[in-house]
Design an enzyme around this catalytic site. Structure first.
Site, PDB file in Angstrom:
ATOM      1  N   SER A 283      -9.627  -0.172   7.632  1.00 19.01           N
ATOM      2  CA  SER A 283      -9.097  -0.028   6.276  1.00 19.01           C
ATOM      3  C   SER A 283      -8.429  -1.238   5.655  1.00 19.01           C
ATOM      4  CB  SER A 283      -8.115   1.141   6.234  1.00 19.01           C
ATOM      5  OG  SER A 283      -8.833   2.346   6.422  1.00 19.01           O
TER       6      SER A 283
ATOM      7  N   LYS B 240       0.860  -1.197   0.000  1.00 19.38           N
ATOM      8  CA  LYS B 240       0.000   0.000   0.000  1.00 19.38           C
ATOM      9  C   LYS B 240       0.884   1.230   0.000  1.00 19.38           C
ATOM     10  CE  LYS B 240      -3.644   2.143   2.849  1.00 19.38           C
ATOM     11  NZ  LYS B 240      -4.519   1.949   4.014  1.00 19.38           N
TER      12      LYS B 240
ATOM     13  N   SER C  88      -9.450   2.225   3.428  1.00 18.06           N
ATOM     14  CA  SER C  88      -8.598   2.982   2.549  1.00 18.06           C
ATOM     15  C   SER C  88      -7.664   2.099   1.715  1.00 18.06           C
ATOM     16  CB  SER C  88      -7.765   3.983   3.354  1.00 18.06           C
ATOM     17  OG  SER C  88      -6.981   3.324   4.288  1.00 18.06           O
TER      18      SER C  88
END
Lengths: 485, 102, 515
Positions: C181, C82, C157
């Protein structure tokens, strides 16, 4: 209208750790810009603080030295404001629960001893520096250059109660604090390099009034002399302002040493809303009683305690004791000399350290740690006076020779080589006295007539004949004995 | 508790985010809407409850771990260059910003 | 249009791929090349930065290690990180214009450890800006699409992380979970994801959002694959002062989670027909109330029945302050974020505005231009709740409520061994559907926030599909454990995956009904 001056001091003491408070960068002074700032100091994305044990230990030492409470649990908080020398745009500090609470510092103002109450002392990180030389941005506009080397240096902020009542008191306290932090080995005390920074909160109120007046904070003072001047200026300014019908504004003012005045600072932190909250990156700092005890055991004897001990144990006067306990290295030297001599000679040791040694150190601009005559050697020299080998006067000559390194600094070798041994043989002295008495009948007659000065003349003659090497005490005693016989 | 545009302007200044007037108005509306959600906290009785700054404190005593006082990173100009690679304006190793007047 | 599929998708899991690599049936370089081709062809916008040269270098090193016989469990396995993790080599943007061109001089600990374990990085994954969002629509670089239905959000997210696994672009990915997330995008994309106990995985190198909430966690196709990543990721890190040295009396180090996993599995084998006999599963009343959509409710309950069939016992529990987790979280997280993001001032890195006069103007404009709307909203709220006069009523109050919520979980976890329920109230929404209603996003976090506030471990595994949106969209089952229970959770999840096939479904393939 008579006015009372109210002063509280906040001192930022840079702690003498090897590495920074929250990162492993070095704290050495004077490195090339931004070469002593790592990812944490530069606040790069993803960096995190880790607390340096050495900073905490020094805070504990300070707390113990001033009789404060060491908080068993204290909290680091974020103090939020934007400034380019503060890379995270918050400072990690302590707010509601500082590591050191309370405490007292005693100091002399002239002859009078005062004790000042401390509010607290807390740990925090130092900011970087802005340089305002001739820099320009790519668009040509004037620029400041930011150096983050100093960012993250550990600070202990020491806050006093607003109980100081004059600039003189404030300076006396500041000097005592300065020597104390150096004594404790927690700070190098170098004010030029910014290791010890004093800010003064100054206000005035009509004498007798209970409420405090509005205070202004004075910063940018880097010597005790300037501290005194800055406070004096600020007091005058506030009184004049109030007497003219104005009001003192709570603000930060910078001291300008060139103009000897304080100026309002363009506000760094406009709203002054720091939005303190506990730093989630740092759990609570827990200090166990065991750790405090360990630090206490390793503490050096404190200056005030040492002064008292010098008076009682060595029989020194209060003044001498205070002189010798002002600096830890001088004190150590003195104790070594006194310790190498039989008891009862501490006074001589004190005289020699405060006298000849200090004079020589000052003349050659050396610290006591660099003295070419070690304490044991000085003790040996003093012993030679005590045992009558040489006189005090001769000893000064020997000392100078030792200082210069003659004969490897060995007192006995110097005495021998220069033939400085006192003549202590009563027979020899007696013979010299007889010779002089025989040669100076007029002076003898004057003495017999009651003139004490004549005695001293005779002593002078005898010492001259002995080329200064006769034991003065013995000369005195024998001469008296012969004359009065 | 309703925020005014003055409030929002103040927060924007504290947070150093330049908001033009129309954005301030818009933010004010949005924030007040979101704050309705937050208001519910006020009615909760939390008498005698310690704030929880560190999640594991429900499970164990959380104490700060300390590091040894040693230099773990010797600086150098080369290292400085690596760390300042992303700087918008640099001169002689210093970060340049509009001149700060004190 | 046929999309190239990556070679690694032909292998059921990391263990199978490991075997193939070690037996030289496939090479790390081949795997990397084919994954890169699939990524190139994909229009999901899951990746932000791909650097084939860097990836192939890592793959070559992996192949060399395999040839020398010094391969580790992850050597050659293609993964991606990420963009909230800083990486040397690849840019690190946190999905923000503020860091659009930022290159970090150091790697996050998580990245370092997975690299040391031999994993090959395919690049950096799209995410909501500074990890703030639940749909990956707050990225400055465009939304990520859900591989199951490209009209739908993947969740956030860590939207890119979940989509990449679901679409077969990476074998596994890393994400960060602050309020859900990792779990929520895993649920919406039909993959498995886990958020470990706070403090077990290092935060050093995670671009900070909510410091007391952020935890790194892997996403993958199965619980076993999660274990393969989580175990080497975890462990004490001296560079993070919130990193734990011990998990109760066990050292926090690689091996701990695997040991707990294997111990639990061994216990199950002793009871073959009812492997989970004795396991009490707490089902919170508050997780199945009026707010939850019918299709999610049905699907999750069906999953609970599967657990019953394995011998587990369902126990009603209560988490009375579930709703309060929303205001508590949305005070604490923005407060911490507002200060964590103060460092983005255009001085030392990051976006600096083009024209400015004085310093305040430079900083104010750079931040206004660099931060998106949601980030700005949260910074303003964070500033408000910490400001003078409001700190007590908001921030401190929220932290007190937080403790009450944590205590609620402790209480519930005395009556059961794990808690299970939905991850989200609905299946994935369409992209753009929530644009004008930031509040709706916040409300949808209701089932995941409490776990983050308490610091407990929790995971999401796929348990079926919901059809309320017309097309089948994945539903996730949330499994919440006691502190340090990550190994047990992974084993409990694996037991479900041994008797069901939801985790094996792939977008674009015919849906396997009922399983």
């Amino acid at each position: 209208m008579s006015w009372e001056i109210v002063i509280g001091l906040e001192t930022h003491v840079q702690l003498s750790t090897e590495s920074k408070i929250f990162s492993g960068s070095s704290t050495r002074f004077g490195a090339a810009p931004n070469t002593q700032a790592n990812v944490v100091d530069m606040a790069l994305p993803g960096s995190l603080p880790v607390l340096n044990q050495g900073a905490v230990e020094r805070a504990i030492r300070f707390g113990l030295a001033v009789g404060a409470t060491i908080a068993p649990r204290s909290i680091f908080a974020r103090k939020n404001y934007f400034y380019p020398d503060l890379p995270k745009n918050y400072q990690i500090s302590q707010f509601e629960i500082p590591v050191v609470q309370g405490g007292r510092v005693s100091f002399f103002v002239g002859e009078e001893e005062k004790t000042l109450q401390l509010t607290r002392a807390h740990l925090e990180e130092d900011a970087g520096k802005s340089l305002h030389d001739d820099f320009h941005l790519p668009n040509g506009a004037p620029a400041s250059g930011i150096d983050l080397n100093r960012t993250g240096t550990p600070l202990l902020e020491i806050v006093t109660e607003p109980d100081l009542r004059s600039a003189a008191e404030a300076v006396a306290y500041a000097r005592k604090l300065h020597s104390l932090v150096m004594w404790l080995g927690i700070c190098d005390g170098n004010m030029q390099e910014g290791s010890f920074r004093v800010d003064a909160n100054v206000s005035v109120r009509p004498a007798g009034q209970k409420e405090y007046g509005t205070r202004a904070e004075v910063k940018n003072v880097n010597s005790f002399r300037f501290l005194e001047r800055a406070i004096q200026y600020e007091v005058r300014r506030q009184i004049e302002l109030i007497e003219d019908g104005g009001k003192v504004v709570q603000e930060t003012r910078l001291y300008d040493a060139d103009r000897d005045e304080t100026r309002s600072m363009r506000s760094k932190e406009d709203a002054n809303d720091y939005r303190y909250f506990p730093d989630p990156d740092l759990p609570p700092l827990v200090i166990s009683p065991q750790w405090i005890e360990e630090v206490r055991l390793r503490m050096p004897e404190l200056p005030d305690a040492q002064r008292a001990r010098f008076e009682s144990e060595y029989g020194l006067s209060a003044y001498d004791a205070a002189q010798l306990s002002a600096d830890r290295d001088v004190s150590a030297y003195f104790q070594q000399v006194a310790g190498a001599l039989p008891s009862g000679q501490a006074k001589q040791a004190a005289n020699w350290v405060m006298g000849e040694l200090t004079a020589a150190l000052n003349r050659d601009e050396l610290s006591v740690l660099q003295a070419p005559v070690p304490a044991t050697a000085l003790a040996a020299l003093i012993a030679r006076i005590a045992d009558g080998t040489i006189s005090n006067k001769m000893a000064r000559e020997v000392f100078a020779a030792m200082w210069a390194g003659e004969h490897g600094g060995d007192a006995d070798a110097i005495i021998e080589a220069r033939g400085l041994k006192q003549i202590s043989d009563t027979g020899a002295i007696g013979a010299m006295i007889d010779d002089v008495l025989a040669a100076q009948p007029a002076i003898v007659a004057e003495y017999r007539a009651g003139k004490q000065k004549a005695f001293n003349s005779l002593v002078g003659q005898i010492m001259k004949a002995a080329r200064g090497k006769a034991n003065p005490q013995q000369v005195n005693d024998l001469l008296k004995a012969k004359l009065d016989a | 508790m309703s925020l005014t545009e003055t409030d929002v302007a103040r927060f924007a200044k504290l947070a150093r985010i330049d908001l033009p007037q129309d954005k301030i108005e818009q933010s004010c509306t949005e924030l007040n809407d979101l704050l309705h959600l937050i208001e519910r906290l006020q009615s909760v009785d939390t008498q005698g409850v310690e704030p929880m700054a560190h999640p594991l404190s429900a499970h164990q005593d959380v104490a700060l771990r300390l590091r040894e006082d040693t230099v773990t990173e010797e600086g150098s100009e080369a290292r400085r260059d690596a760390l300042t690679l992303n700087a918008p304006a640099l001169a002689d190793g210093l970060f340049l910003v509009p001149k700060v007047v004190e | 249009m046929t999309m190239p599929t990556a070679l690694h998708t032909e292998f059921e899991d990391i263990a199978a791929l490991r075997l193939a690599l070690d037996q030289r049936r496939v090479s790390a370089s081949e795997l990397a090349k084919s994954a890169l081709a699939a990524i190139e062809a994909s229009d999901l916008n899951a990746f932000l930065h791909v650097d084939p040269a860097l990836t192939l270098q890592e793959a070559a090193r992996a192949d060399a290690a395999i040839a020398q016989g010094s391969a580790g469990p992850l050597t050659g396995i293609p993964i991606a990180h990420k963009d909230a993790f800083v990486t040397q080599g690849w840019r690190s943007t946190a999905g923000s214009r503020m860091l659009a061109n930022y290159t970090s001089p150091f790697d996050a600990t998580v990245v370092q450890r997975l690299g040391q374990a031999g994993a090959v990085s395919l690049g950096k994954l799209n995410c909501d800006e500074f990890a703030m969002g639940s749909g990956n629509e707050n990225s400055a670089f465009g939304p990520v699409r859900n591989p199951w239905d490209t009209q739908a959000v993947p969740g956030g997210s860590s939207g890119g992380s979940a989509a990449a696994v679901a679409a077969g672009l990476a074998m596994a990915t890393t994400g960060t979970d602050t309020g859900g997330s990792v779990r929520q995008p895993a649920a919406l994309c039909g993959v498995s994801g886990i958020k470990p106990t706070y403090g077990t995985v290092s935060r050093f190198g995670i671009i900070a959002f909510g410091s007391s909430l952020d935890q790194a966690g892997p996403l993958a196709r199965s619980s076993r694959d999660l274990l393969a990543l989580l175990d080497p990721m975890s462990g004490f890190d001296e560079r993070d002062a919130t990193s734990l040295e011990y998990c109760d009396s066990t050292p926090n180090a690689a091996g701990r989670i695997r040991a707990d996993y294997e111990k639990f599995q061994a216990g199950c084998h002793a009871r073959d027909s009812q492997p989970l006999a004795g396991l009490r599963i707490g089902v919170p009343d508050e997780f199945f109330g009026p707010g939850i959509a019918q299709d999610v409710d049905t699907t999750v309950k069906a999953a609970l029945q599967v657990y019953e069939s394995l011998g587990a016992q369902l126990v009603r529990v209560s988490l009375p302050r579930t709703e309060l987790s929303i205001p508590a979280y949305y005070v604490i997280a923005p407060a911490e974020a507002s200060t964590n993001l103060s460092r983005y001032d255009g001085v030392r890195y990051g976006h600096r505005t083009a024209t400015y006069g004085d310093l305040e103007e430079m900083t104010g404009r750079s931040r206004a231009e660099g931060f998106g709307a949601e980030v700005q909203r949260r910074i303003l709220i964070g500033t408000y709740v910490l400001s003078h006069g409001y700190y007590d009523a908001y921030y401190l109050q929220a932290q007190r409520v937080r403790r009450l919520i944590a205590e609620d979980f402790q209480q519930a976890l005395k009556q059961c061994d794990v808690i299970m329920g939905p991850v989200t109230p609905t299946v994935a929404k369409n992209i753009g559907e929530r644009r004008d209603d930031p509040k709706a996003d916040w409300l949808a976090d209701i089932f995941t926030l409490g776990v983050s506030l308490a610091g407990l471990p929790a995971m999401s595994i796929p348990c079926g599909f919901g059809h309320s949106a017309g097309t089948p969209r994945p539903v996730g089952l949330q499994i919440i454990g006691r502190y340090f229970d990550e190994g047990r959770l992974l084993a409990i999840a694996d037991r479900f995956q041994q008797v069901t096939q939801w985790h094996q479904h792939k977008p674009g393939q015919a849906e396997i009904q009922g399983r």
